[in-house]
Write an enzyme that holds these catalytic residues in place. Structure first.
Site, mmCIF file in Angstrom:
data_model
loop_
_atom_site.group_PDB
_atom_site.id
_atom_site.type_symbol
_atom_site.label_atom_id
_atom_site.label_comp_id
_atom_site.label_asym_id
_atom_site.label_seq_id
_atom_site.Cartn_x
_atom_site.Cartn_y
_atom_site.Cartn_z
ATOM 1 N N GLY A 129 0.806 -1.215 0.000
ATOM 2 C CA GLY A 129 0.000 0.000 0.000
ATOM 3 C C GLY A 129 0.835 1.258 0.000
ATOM 4 C CB THR A 131 -1.214 4.509 -4.977
ATOM 5 O OG1 THR A 131 -0.168 3.902 -5.720
ATOM 6 C CG2 THR A 131 -1.836 5.613 -5.807
ATOM 7 C CD GLU A 247 5.300 -1.182 -7.638
ATOM 8 O OE1 GLU A 247 4.097 -1.303 -7.367
ATOM 9 O OE2 GLU A 247 5.996 -0.206 -7.262
#
Length: 391
Positions: A129, A131, A247
Site C-alpha cells: 500500500g 498510492t 516492482e
C-alpha cells in the site's frame, strides 16, 4: 562460469530450463482458464498453488527461509512466461517481488521467519500500500501518518488502487513518521495484518478484466506493536526504493508476457486466415507491423534483463535507471503488440472467443502503473540527462 554464460544478454542453461518449465505450466492453464476465473469472479488459486509447489513463487527469496535463492532475474522470467501463456499472476509483482524483497533485505529476523516461508511456498500473500488519492506518483506527498504511542504505532490515512487486499494476509503500508531532529515527515514501512481493527478495504469498480481486485484502504487509528515496523526507522527511503525497483522490473515482465501472448495469437491467425488466395500474413501491411512488435518486445526484454541483473548484483542506482527504462519500453511494446494483434484479427479481435479485446484495457495498465510513463521520462531527463527538474 564462462564470460558468455555470465553475460545477461545470454541466458544460462538453468534459466532456459526454468523458462521452458514455467511455459509448460502456463500452457496447461492458458487463457481459457484465466478468462473463466475472471468471469466467475474468482481467483487463480489453482495456478498459484501449483506454481508454489514447483518452487516458482519464491524463486527470488533466500534459501534459509524456504525460497529458491535466486533473484528478480528468475522471478521476472516466471511472470513473463506465465503471461505469455495467457495466465499472468499479478500478485507475483506484489507479494514475493516487492514485499518479499523488502522483508528479506530489511526485515528483522522475527519478520523474516514469520513471513518469508509463507510468501515463498504461496501459503501466504502480502499486498503493498503506497498510492494515495491526493499523492498519485508523488510519494513525497503521502499523508498516511504513523505516530508513536508508548511502544505502539498508530496509523491514520487512506490508500487507493491497492491490488489483492482481499486475498492478502497482510499489507505492507507506506506511512510517514516525524523525524525528531528535523520535524520533517519521512517514509516508513509497516506490516498491517488484514484483520487489524481500524483497517478497512473497499473494492474499486474497474473497467478491467483481472482476477486481482483493486481496493481503497482506510486506516483509522490502526494500532500496531513496535515489531510491525520494517527495518530501520531512519532508512525509510532506502527501504522503499528497494521494493520499487523490483516492482518496475516485474511490471515490465507482466507487460512483456501480455505482449507476447497477443502477438502469438495474431501470428497464428495471420498464418492460417485466408481472404484471397494466400494467408493474410503474406501481405507486408500485416507482416511488417507484427515483425515490428516482435522487435520492440525483444528490445524491452533486454533492458528488463539488464535491470534485473543490476538489481540482483546490488547496484541500486544502476538498477533504478534500467528498471524505469525497462518498464517504459515494455509497456509501450505491449500496447503496440496488443493493438496490432486486435487489428490483425479484425472483427474477430473484438470477440470473446479470441480473448484479445480485454487486453486492450489491460495493456494500458503497464503504461499507468506503478508509475506513469511521464514520471519515468521525468526521472530519465533529470537523473540520466542532468536536466533541471520541472517540479
Amino acid at each position: 562460469m564462462s564470460s558468455a554464460m555470465s553475460n545477461p544478454v545470454i541466458e544460462t542453461e538453468e534459466h532456459r530450463a526454468l523458462r521452458e518449465a514455467v511455459a509448460a505450466l502456463g500452457k496447461r492453464y492458458g487463457r481459457a482458464y484465466f478468462t473463466r476465473v475472471v468471469a466467475e469472479g474468482g481467483h487463480t488459486d489453482e495456478l498459484w498453488a501449483e506454481a508454489a509447489g514447483l518452487g516458482y513463487l519464491g524463486v527470488n527469496l533466500p534459501e534459509e527461509y524456504g525460497g529458491g535463492g535466486g533473484g528478480i532475474v528468475e522471478l521476472s522470467l516466471v511472470l513473463e512466461e506465465l503471461g505469455a501463456a495467457g495466465c499472468p499472476l499479478l500478485m507475483l509483482v506484489v507479494s514475493p517481488a516487492i514485499c518479499g524483497t523488502v522483508l528479506a533485505r530489511f526485515g528483522t529476523e522475527e519478520q523474516k521467519r514469520t513471513w518469508l516461508p509463507g510468501l515463498a511456498d504461496g501459503s501466504r500473500k502480502m499486498a503493498f500500500g503506497i498510492t494515495e488519492p491526493d499523492a498519485g506518483s508523488n510519494s513525497h506527498r503521502i499523508t498516511t501518518t504513523a505516530c508513536r504511542d508508548g511502544t505502539d504505532w498508530v496509523l491514520n490515512g487512506r490508500k487507493v488502487f491497492i491490488s489483492g487486499v482481499d486475498i492478502a494476509d497482510a499489507t505492507l503500508i507506506v506511512g510517514r513518521t516525524e523525524d525528531a531532529r528535523t520535524g520533517r515527515l519521512k517514509p516508513c514501512l509497516f506490516i498491517v495484518p488484514r484483520d487489524t481493527p481500524g483497517f478497512g478495504h473497499t473494492p474499486i469498480a474497474m473497467e478491467l478484466s483481472a482476477p486481482e481486485k483493486q481496493f481503497e484502504l482506510t486506516l483509522d487509528d490502526v494500532r500496531l506493536p513496535a515489531e510491525a515496523l520494517v527495518g530501520d526507522e531512519d532508512a525509510g527511503l532506502l527501504q522503499l526504493f528497494a521494493g520499487l525497483n523490483p516492482e518496475r522490473i516485474m511490471t515490465a515482465a507482466f507487460a512483456l508476457g501480455m505482449g507476447r501472448h497477443a502477438l502469438d495469437r495474431a501470428v497464428d491467425y495471420a498464418r492460417t486466415r485466408q481472404v484471397w488466395k494466400e494467408p493474410i500474413g503474406t501481405h507486408q501491411a500485416l507482416a511488417h507491423p507484427l515483425a515490428q512488435a516482435h522487435i520492440e518486445l525483444e528490445l524491452a526484454r533486454l533492458m528488463m534483463q539488464k535491470a534485473a541483473h543490476l538489481y540482483d548484483a546490488g547496484d541500486d542506482m544502476g538498477a533504478g535507471e534500467a528498471a524505469n527504462m525497462a518498464k517504459y519500453a515494455a509497456a509501450e511494446a505491449a500496447v503496440h503488440a496488443v493493438d496490432q494483434a486486435v487489428h490483425t484479427l479484425g472483427g474477430n479481435g473484438l470477440t470473446q472467443e479470441y480473448g484479445l479485446a480485454s487486453m486492450i484495457t489491460a495493456a494500458r495498465v503497464a503504461r499507468i502503473a506503478p508509475v506513469s510513463r511521464e514520471m519515468i521520462l521525468n526521472f530519465v531527463s533529470h537523473q540520466s540527462l542532468g536536466l533541471p527538474k520541472s517540479y
